[in-house]
Design a protein around this motif. Sequence first.
Motif, PDB file in Angstrom:
ATOM      1  N   ASP A  78     -27.988  -8.133 -11.336  1.00 15.27           N
ATOM      2  CA  ASP A  78     -26.630  -8.481 -10.508  1.00 15.27           C
ATOM      3  C   ASP A  78     -26.119  -7.284 -10.164  1.00 15.27           C
ATOM      4  O   ASP A  78     -26.732  -5.917 -10.263  1.00 15.27           O
ATOM      5  CB  ASP A  78     -25.661  -8.982 -11.711  1.00 15.27           C
ATOM      6  CG  ASP A  78     -25.790 -10.080 -12.375  1.00 15.27           C
ATOM      7  OD1 ASP A  78     -26.417 -10.995 -11.637  1.00 15.27           O
ATOM      8  OD2 ASP A  78     -25.486 -10.552 -13.634  1.00 15.27           O
ATOM      9  N   PHE A  79     -25.026  -7.292  -9.171  1.00 13.64           N
ATOM     10  CA  PHE A  79     -24.407  -6.209  -8.484  1.00 13.64           C
ATOM     11  C   PHE A  79     -22.814  -6.726  -8.424  1.00 13.64           C
ATOM     12  O   PHE A  79     -22.606  -7.944  -8.261  1.00 13.64           O
ATOM     13  CB  PHE A  79     -24.891  -5.490  -7.288  1.00 13.64           C
ATOM     14  CG  PHE A  79     -25.368  -6.477  -6.340  1.00 13.64           C
ATOM     15  CD1 PHE A  79     -24.246  -6.901  -5.408  1.00 13.64           C
ATOM     16  CD2 PHE A  79     -26.567  -7.193  -6.142  1.00 13.64           C
ATOM     17  CE1 PHE A  79     -24.715  -7.727  -4.443  1.00 13.64           C
ATOM     18  CE2 PHE A  79     -27.042  -8.146  -5.080  1.00 13.64           C
ATOM     19  CZ  PHE A  79     -26.023  -8.546  -4.167  1.00 13.64           C
ATOM     20  N   SER A  80     -21.980  -5.594  -8.382  1.00 12.67           N
ATOM     21  CA  SER A  80     -20.556  -6.074  -8.142  1.00 12.67           C
ATOM     22  C   SER A  80     -19.933  -5.153  -7.266  1.00 12.67           C
ATOM     23  O   SER A  80     -20.134  -4.132  -6.920  1.00 12.67           O
ATOM     24  CB  SER A  80     -19.893  -5.583  -9.678  1.00 12.67           C
ATOM     25  OG  SER A  80     -20.325  -6.525 -10.691  1.00 12.67           O
ATOM     26  N   ILE A  81     -18.957  -5.797  -6.555  1.00 17.49           N
ATOM     27  CA  ILE A  81     -18.136  -5.229  -5.293  1.00 17.49           C
ATOM     28  C   ILE A  81     -16.634  -5.462  -5.817  1.00 17.49           C
ATOM     29  O   ILE A  81     -16.171  -6.453  -5.773  1.00 17.49           O
ATOM     30  CB  ILE A  81     -18.447  -5.867  -3.951  1.00 17.49           C
ATOM     31  CG1 ILE A  81     -19.843  -5.866  -3.559  1.00 17.49           C
ATOM     32  CG2 ILE A  81     -17.545  -5.063  -2.845  1.00 17.49           C
ATOM     33  CD1 ILE A  81     -20.551  -4.568  -3.442  1.00 17.49           C
ATOM     34  N   PRO A  82     -15.928  -4.186  -5.753  1.00 15.58           N
ATOM     35  CA  PRO A  82     -14.323  -4.163  -6.472  1.00 15.58           C
ATOM     36  C   PRO A  82     -13.717  -4.905  -5.222  1.00 15.58           C
ATOM     37  O   PRO A  82     -13.999  -4.698  -3.970  1.00 15.58           O
ATOM     38  CB  PRO A  82     -13.984  -2.967  -6.521  1.00 15.58           C
ATOM     39  CG  PRO A  82     -15.534  -2.189  -6.664  1.00 15.58           C
ATOM     40  CD  PRO A  82     -16.444  -2.996  -5.854  1.00 15.58           C
ATOM     41  N   VAL A  83     -12.579  -5.775  -5.630  1.00 14.25           N
ATOM     42  CA  VAL A  83     -11.581  -5.907  -4.635  1.00 14.25           C
ATOM     43  C   VAL A  83     -10.228  -5.472  -4.838  1.00 14.25           C
ATOM     44  O   VAL A  83      -9.799  -5.761  -5.887  1.00 14.25           O
ATOM     45  CB  VAL A  83     -11.454  -7.557  -4.857  1.00 14.25           C
ATOM     46  CG1 VAL A  83     -10.412  -8.122  -3.948  1.00 14.25           C
ATOM     47  CG2 VAL A  83     -12.696  -8.440  -4.424  1.00 14.25           C
ATOM     48  N   VAL A  84     -10.137  -4.403  -3.933  1.00 17.69           N
ATOM     49  CA  VAL A  84      -8.774  -3.694  -4.192  1.00 17.69           C
ATOM     50  C   VAL A  84      -7.898  -4.056  -3.084  1.00 17.69           C
ATOM     51  O   VAL A  84      -8.145  -4.128  -1.749  1.00 17.69           O
ATOM     52  CB  VAL A  84      -9.051  -2.210  -3.730  1.00 17.69           C
ATOM     53  CG1 VAL A  84      -8.054  -1.179  -3.797  1.00 17.69           C
ATOM     54  CG2 VAL A  84     -10.098  -1.761  -4.835  1.00 17.69           C
ATOM     55  N   TYR A  85      -6.481  -4.486  -3.226  1.00 17.91           N
ATOM     56  CA  TYR A  85      -5.682  -4.945  -2.308  1.00 17.91           C
ATOM     57  C   TYR A  85      -4.325  -4.336  -2.766  1.00 17.91           C
ATOM     58  O   TYR A  85      -3.846  -4.159  -3.790  1.00 17.91           O
ATOM     59  CB  TYR A  85      -5.480  -6.431  -2.370  1.00 17.91           C
ATOM     60  CG  TYR A  85      -4.535  -7.079  -1.453  1.00 17.91           C
ATOM     61  CD1 TYR A  85      -4.483  -6.885  -0.068  1.00 17.91           C
ATOM     62  CD2 TYR A  85      -3.326  -7.747  -2.097  1.00 17.91           C
ATOM     63  CE1 TYR A  85      -3.766  -7.453   0.851  1.00 17.91           C
ATOM     64  CE2 TYR A  85      -2.101  -8.211  -0.765  1.00 17.91           C
ATOM     65  CZ  TYR A  85      -2.681  -7.920   0.558  1.00 17.91           C
ATOM     66  OH  TYR A  85      -1.619  -8.586   1.265  1.00 17.91           O
ATOM     67  N   GLU A  86      -3.868  -3.501  -1.495  1.00 18.54           N
ATOM     68  CA  GLU A  86      -2.550  -2.808  -1.893  1.00 18.54           C
ATOM     69  C   GLU A  86      -2.552  -1.677  -2.630  1.00 18.54           C
ATOM     70  O   GLU A  86      -1.771  -1.739  -3.812  1.00 18.54           O
ATOM     71  CB  GLU A  86      -1.148  -3.951  -1.845  1.00 18.54           C
ATOM     72  CG  GLU A  86      -1.032  -4.576  -0.648  1.00 18.54           C
ATOM     73  CD  GLU A  86       0.265  -5.801  -0.953  1.00 18.54           C
ATOM     74  OE1 GLU A  86       0.761  -5.726  -2.110  1.00 18.54           O
ATOM     75  OE2 GLU A  86       0.743  -6.105   0.065  1.00 18.54           O
ATOM     76  N   ASN A  87      -3.636  -1.099  -2.902  1.00 16.54           N
ATOM     77  CA  ASN A  87      -3.993  -0.105  -3.894  1.00 16.54           C
ATOM     78  C   ASN A  87      -3.949  -0.488  -5.405  1.00 16.54           C
ATOM     79  O   ASN A  87      -3.958   0.450  -6.187  1.00 16.54           O
ATOM     80  CB  ASN A  87      -2.924   1.039  -3.666  1.00 16.54           C
ATOM     81  CG  ASN A  87      -2.671   1.830  -2.478  1.00 16.54           C
ATOM     82  OD1 ASN A  87      -4.059   2.061  -1.922  1.00 16.54           O
ATOM     83  ND2 ASN A  87      -1.576   2.196  -2.083  1.00 16.54           N
ATOM     84  N   GLN A  88      -4.218  -1.552  -5.457  1.00 14.33           N
ATOM     85  CA  GLN A  88      -4.489  -2.170  -6.847  1.00 14.33           C
ATOM     86  C   GLN A  88      -5.769  -2.979  -7.208  1.00 14.33           C
ATOM     87  O   GLN A  88      -6.150  -3.716  -6.124  1.00 14.33           O
ATOM     88  CB  GLN A  88      -3.584  -3.225  -7.203  1.00 14.33           C
ATOM     89  CG  GLN A  88      -3.407  -3.654  -8.546  1.00 14.33           C
ATOM     90  CD  GLN A  88      -2.281  -4.497  -9.102  1.00 14.33           C
ATOM     91  OE1 GLN A  88      -0.949  -4.694  -8.213  1.00 14.33           O
ATOM     92  NE2 GLN A  88      -2.302  -5.315 -10.109  1.00 14.33           N
ATOM     93  N   LEU A  89      -6.458  -2.869  -7.901  1.00 13.60           N
ATOM     94  CA  LEU A  89      -8.004  -3.388  -8.498  1.00 13.60           C
ATOM     95  C   LEU A  89      -7.412  -4.613  -8.667  1.00 13.60           C
ATOM     96  O   LEU A  89      -6.844  -5.026  -9.972  1.00 13.60           O
ATOM     97  CB  LEU A  89      -8.618  -2.464  -9.333  1.00 13.60           C
ATOM     98  CG  LEU A  89      -9.710  -2.976  -9.792  1.00 13.60           C
ATOM     99  CD1 LEU A  89     -10.851  -3.512  -8.686  1.00 13.60           C
ATOM    100  CD2 LEU A  89     -10.546  -2.462 -10.975  1.00 13.60           C
ATOM    101  N   HIS A  90      -7.881  -5.797  -8.205  1.00 11.40           N
ATOM    102  CA  HIS A  90      -7.807  -7.112  -8.518  1.00 11.40           C
ATOM    103  C   HIS A  90      -8.966  -7.912  -9.309  1.00 11.40           C
ATOM    104  O   HIS A  90      -8.651  -8.857  -9.931  1.00 11.40           O
ATOM    105  CB  HIS A  90      -7.231  -8.230  -7.371  1.00 11.40           C
ATOM    106  CG  HIS A  90      -5.948  -7.680  -6.864  1.00 11.40           C
ATOM    107  ND1 HIS A  90      -4.969  -8.294  -7.134  1.00 11.40           N
ATOM    108  CD2 HIS A  90      -5.540  -6.652  -6.158  1.00 11.40           C
ATOM    109  CE1 HIS A  90      -3.804  -7.738  -6.691  1.00 11.40           C
ATOM    110  NE2 HIS A  90      -4.046  -6.860  -5.829  1.00 11.40           N
ATOM    111  N   GLY A  91     -10.186  -7.352  -9.134  1.00 14.95           N
ATOM    112  CA  GLY A  91     -11.242  -7.934  -9.646  1.00 14.95           C
ATOM    113  C   GLY A  91     -12.521  -7.479  -9.059  1.00 14.95           C
ATOM    114  O   GLY A  91     -12.595  -6.559  -8.196  1.00 14.95           O
ATOM    115  N   PHE A  92     -13.483  -8.388  -9.336  1.00 13.83           N
ATOM    116  CA  PHE A  92     -14.734  -7.970  -8.768  1.00 13.83           C
ATOM    117  C   PHE A  92     -15.575  -9.358  -8.251  1.00 13.83           C
ATOM    118  O   PHE A  92     -15.571 -10.263  -8.735  1.00 13.83           O
ATOM    119  CB  PHE A  92     -15.483  -7.386  -9.733  1.00 13.83           C
ATOM    120  CG  PHE A  92     -14.858  -6.371 -10.433  1.00 13.83           C
ATOM    121  CD1 PHE A  92     -14.947  -4.912  -9.893  1.00 13.83           C
ATOM    122  CD2 PHE A  92     -14.411  -6.452 -11.698  1.00 13.83           C
ATOM    123  CE1 PHE A  92     -14.050  -3.872 -10.773  1.00 13.83           C
ATOM    124  CE2 PHE A  92     -13.710  -5.571 -12.360  1.00 13.83           C
ATOM    125  CZ  PHE A  92     -13.520  -4.021 -11.866  1.00 13.83           C
TER     126      PHE A  92
END
Length: 286
Positions: A78-92
Amino acid sequence: MVQSIIQDYTNATSIACIFVDIQGKERSSKYNFTKFCHFMRSIPGFRNKCYQCDLCGGLETFRNRACCPYRCHAGLVDFSIPVVYENQLHGFIVSGQMVSDDMRIPNLQEPTPWQTDRQAFQYFRAVPQYRYEEIMSASRVLNTLTTCYFPYSQPSETLGYETPTIGGDPGDAGELTHITRPEIRKTVTFIKEHLSYNLSLRTIAEEVFLRQSYLSKLFKQEMNMNLMQYINQCRVREAEKILASSKESVDAIGRRLGYRRTSYFCKIFKQYTGETPHAYRKKCSL
């Protein structure tokens, strides 16, 4: 928006994908999931291990700023890509569910004993197999889609890959300007962008459309070293950066830079720096 990204990605690649939150819990539908992974997540004990792998893989990518494929507890890649919105990490966004025997991909968690289950074993045999280069290409595609909508807050924090490039340093830019032959400039660029690949004279010659003997002769004339010496030099320079800036294991760094055996990586590193990777890291930490 995350759902739209996943749909486009899975429609284009047919590779399994899901979005998980910062606890590793599923927050989207299961896109293109294999029967094996559907089965594993239907069993509470295995499902919790899947959540742990999704979380750990995502956090590892976010912390290292590098997209590193990994093996989950069931042995899939597997591999993961972070989801960052408005300087906050929301998930992957987690993708994969592939089989690969490439030794450069590390295990993220201790394996679980699912092989004793006949049903699981039957499903596992149907899991698609991918080459390392195909896995890296898929990770780049997903990262490009994701960062179009969810760019990191600072340009310097762009997500890297397990195929590291060295072209960002001023010294490397200067190196290219001093290369007179365009064929060698293209060769150097290709090497730096594919350090984790199994680089050989044949594959590089095919890439720059030259005969192997001619490329070898031109390269030595231009760079004052042979092709393999230059590849090892680039890999060691990149290893120095990783050792100084992360806690990634020496074994993982070696695989990340195209060395299948850690002992050989350590030998090459010491040959070029005069010290072992462990000694170099300790010196940097001091």
